[in-house]
Design an enzyme around this catalytic site. Structure first.
Site, PDB file in Angstrom:
ATOM      1  N   LYS A 147      42.810  27.546  36.247  1.00 30.67           N
ATOM      2  CA  LYS A 147      43.429  26.645  36.949  1.00 30.67           C
ATOM      3  C   LYS A 147      43.691  25.614  36.088  1.00 30.67           C
ATOM      4  O   LYS A 147      44.871  25.086  36.160  1.00 30.67           O
ATOM      5  CB  LYS A 147      42.672  26.307  38.231  1.00 30.67           C
ATOM      6  N   LYS A 154      45.678  37.774  39.283  1.00 31.48           N
ATOM      7  CA  LYS A 154      45.539  38.146  40.827  1.00 31.48           C
ATOM      8  C   LYS A 154      46.418  37.179  41.342  1.00 31.48           C
ATOM      9  O   LYS A 154      46.916  36.213  40.968  1.00 31.48           O
ATOM     10  CB  LYS A 154      44.023  37.502  41.029  1.00 31.48           C
ATOM     11  N   LYS A 191      47.492  32.103  46.079  1.00 34.44           N
ATOM     12  CA  LYS A 191      47.969  30.978  46.829  1.00 34.44           C
ATOM     13  C   LYS A 191      48.373  30.077  45.979  1.00 34.44           C
ATOM     14  O   LYS A 191      49.645  29.511  45.826  1.00 34.44           O
ATOM     15  CB  LYS A 191      47.175  30.555  47.846  1.00 34.44           C
TER      16      LYS A 191
HETATM   17  P1  ATP Z   1      43.617  29.694  45.811  1.00 36.15           P
HETATM   18  O1  ATP Z   1      44.617  30.148  44.763  1.00 36.15           O
HETATM   19  O2  ATP Z   1      44.039  28.357  46.339  1.00 36.15           O
HETATM   20  O3  ATP Z   1      42.296  29.690  45.275  1.00 36.15           O
HETATM   21  P2  ATP Z   1      43.365  32.067  46.675  1.00 36.15           P
HETATM   22  O4  ATP Z   1      44.593  33.089  46.928  1.00 36.15           O
HETATM   23  O5  ATP Z   1      42.417  32.778  45.636  1.00 36.15           O
HETATM   24  O6  ATP Z   1      43.755  30.737  46.750  1.00 36.15           O
HETATM   25  P3  ATP Z   1      41.263  31.791  48.645  1.00 36.15           P
HETATM   26  O7  ATP Z   1      41.422  31.122  49.964  1.00 36.15           O
HETATM   27  O8  ATP Z   1      40.678  31.195  47.449  1.00 36.15           O
HETATM   28  O9  ATP Z   1      42.579  32.242  48.105  1.00 36.15           O
HETATM   29  O10 ATP Z   1      40.159  33.087  48.995  1.00 36.15           O
HETATM   30  C1  ATP Z   1      40.369  33.482  50.339  1.00 36.15           C
HETATM   31  C2  ATP Z   1      39.667  35.083  50.261  1.00 36.15           C
HETATM   32  O11 ATP Z   1      40.600  35.866  49.501  1.00 36.15           O
HETATM   33  C3  ATP Z   1      38.443  35.255  49.226  1.00 36.15           C
HETATM   34  O12 ATP Z   1      37.403  36.125  49.822  1.00 36.15           O
HETATM   35  C4  ATP Z   1      39.098  35.729  48.006  1.00 36.15           C
HETATM   36  O13 ATP Z   1      37.929  36.726  47.356  1.00 36.15           O
HETATM   37  C5  ATP Z   1      40.122  36.780  48.681  1.00 36.15           C
HETATM   38  N1  ATP Z   1      41.305  36.850  47.683  1.00 36.15           N
HETATM   39  C6  ATP Z   1      42.037  36.009  47.125  1.00 36.15           C
HETATM   40  N2  ATP Z   1      42.740  36.370  46.218  1.00 36.15           N
HETATM   41  C7  ATP Z   1      42.841  37.713  46.330  1.00 36.15           C
HETATM   42  C8  ATP Z   1      43.394  38.776  45.614  1.00 36.15           C
HETATM   43  N3  ATP Z   1      44.361  38.645  44.725  1.00 36.15           N
HETATM   44  N4  ATP Z   1      42.980  40.220  45.731  1.00 36.15           N
HETATM   45  C9  ATP Z   1      41.824  40.222  46.706  1.00 36.15           C
HETATM   46  N5  ATP Z   1      41.268  39.441  47.229  1.00 36.15           N
HETATM   47  C10 ATP Z   1      41.692  38.118  47.031  1.00 36.15           C
HETATM   48 MG    MG Z   2      40.731  31.303  45.231  1.00 39.01          MG
END
Ligand code: ATP
Ligand code: MG
Length: 330
Positions: free
Chosen positions: A112, A193, A196
């Site tokens: 990040k 990956k 968000k």
């Molecule tokens: P941020 O970028 O703000 O960290 P994020 O997209 O990684 O957001 P989180 O809220 O951190 O989302 O994660 C929520 C859940 O979604 C966690 O269990 C994480 O393992 C899962 N997750 C996040 N991104 C992925 C992905 N690309 N594929 C599968 N699982 C995911």
């Molecule tokens: Mg995350």
């Protein structure tokens, strides 16, 4: 029933397909066998500077999405992390057990900050707060996506370190990587990956997006210069990502999906993946409309969930206070 816990950050206006397939779908299944605690990680979201009104909106939407995805608030406690303020308190204790270099080595922090996200200290100590979230509930298992494996490792280290130093106090949790659970990649940058906070709008499949836009994003997904549809995450990251999405949503093994495209091109693959995704997203959006019509009911569910969570948290925190030598609170 053994206890499990998992959370998601309200860091965007909607969850994406990675959150849904990598996490939410599993949460729903796990409610059958576990006493589940599912929370909106609003304290974690403060690591990304956000307008207060926007954060409030996103927090409600994220909670509603848990429910729209099938989490049952009667069986499982659904709550906001900040409503159980002991998370922050235990997070502090975890900070004090973590070496500076250990925190800086975390991949997510490095990723990040490399992407230019402003590195506040909250982002650095995110894994310690996450350890607190988990250890607070004596969770035997934590269902997390592949992307969170390293954070769970440090949680285990911190629990073991705490126990070694202060005596057996915290339950050391195991990762519960649900079999066949998927990691979804960014559509435009298939070696990263889907995320968000770091994916571009075209790289994401946002669960609340207009289905036509979802289909368009899938059609413009980055693939490769070849033409053969084959599952090969190393060599063909983009194509493999589309195959995985199809596989999870259609309930068909990924090799089988790939075989069904033998002799057909990437265009056909994208078209069919778009259809499968839209068919899953439309009923989800319909349920969201219903849930957002009644914010008072949503707030009631969150208050009830927080009360249930706080009961457990108080018990753990008094054990922790006692172990480290803080005087018991009156
Ligand atoms: P941020 O970028 O703000 O960290 P994020 O997209 O990684 O957001 P989180 O809220 O951190 O989302 O994660 C929520 C859940 O979604 C966690 O269990 C994480 O393992 C899962 N997750 C996040 N991104 C992925 C992905 N690309 N594929 C599968 N699982 C995911
Ligand atoms: Mg995350």
């Amino acid at each position: 029933r053994p206890r499990i816990l998992s959370g998601m950050q309200p860091t965007s206006d909607s969850l994406h397909l990675g959150n849904y397939l990598g996490a939410l779908v599993n949460w729903v299944g796990l409610q059958e066998d576990f006493d589940a605690y599912y929370f909106v990680a609003d304290l974690h979201a403060l690591t990304v500077p956000t307008d207060p009104e926007v954060l409030r909106h996103r927090t409600r939407v994220t909670a509603a999405q848990f429910l729209a995805g099938g989490v049952d608030p009667v069986r499982s406690a659904v709550f906001c992390q900040s409503h159980v303020s002991l998370h922050a308190e235990l997070g502090w204790v975890m900070n004090c057990l973590t070496a500076d270099g250990e925190a800086r080595r975390m991949t997510q922090f490095k990723d990040k900050t490399a992407k230019g996200q402003n590195a506040n200290v909250g982002l650095l100590t995110y894994p310690m707060l996450m350890a607190a979230d988990i250890l607070m509930y004596d969770a035997a298992y934590v269902p997390v996506g592949e992307d969170q494996r390293q954070h769970l490792e440090i949680t285990r280290d911190l629990a073991q370190r705490f126990n070694a130093r202060f005596g057996d106090t915290l339950v050391v949790p195991d990762a519960y990587i649900v079999k066949g659970s998927a990691k979804i990649q960014d559509l435009q940058e298939p070696t990263a990956k889907m995320s968000k906070s770091t994916s571009s709008p075209k790289g994401l499949i946002d669960l609340m997006d207009d289905p036509r836009r979802i289909a368009k994003n899938i059609r413009s997904a980055v693939t490769d210069t070849g033409s053969e549809v084959r599952y090969d995450p190393e060599g063909k990251a983009g194509v493999s990502n589309l195959l995985v999405i199809h596989s999870v949503l259609s309930g068909t093994p990924v090799e089988e999906v790939a075989a069904s495209f033998a002799g057909r091109g990437y265009g056909d693959l994208k078209k069919e993946v778009a259809e499968v995704v839209v068919a899953a997203v439309e009923p989800f959006q319909e349920r969201m409309r219903g849930l957002l019509e009644d914010p008072a009911e949503l707030d009631r569910i969150l208050a009830d969930g927080a009360a249930r969570a706080a009961e457990v948290a108080h018990v753990t925190m008094s054990r922790v206070r006692d172990a480290v030598g803080l005087l018991p609170a009156a």
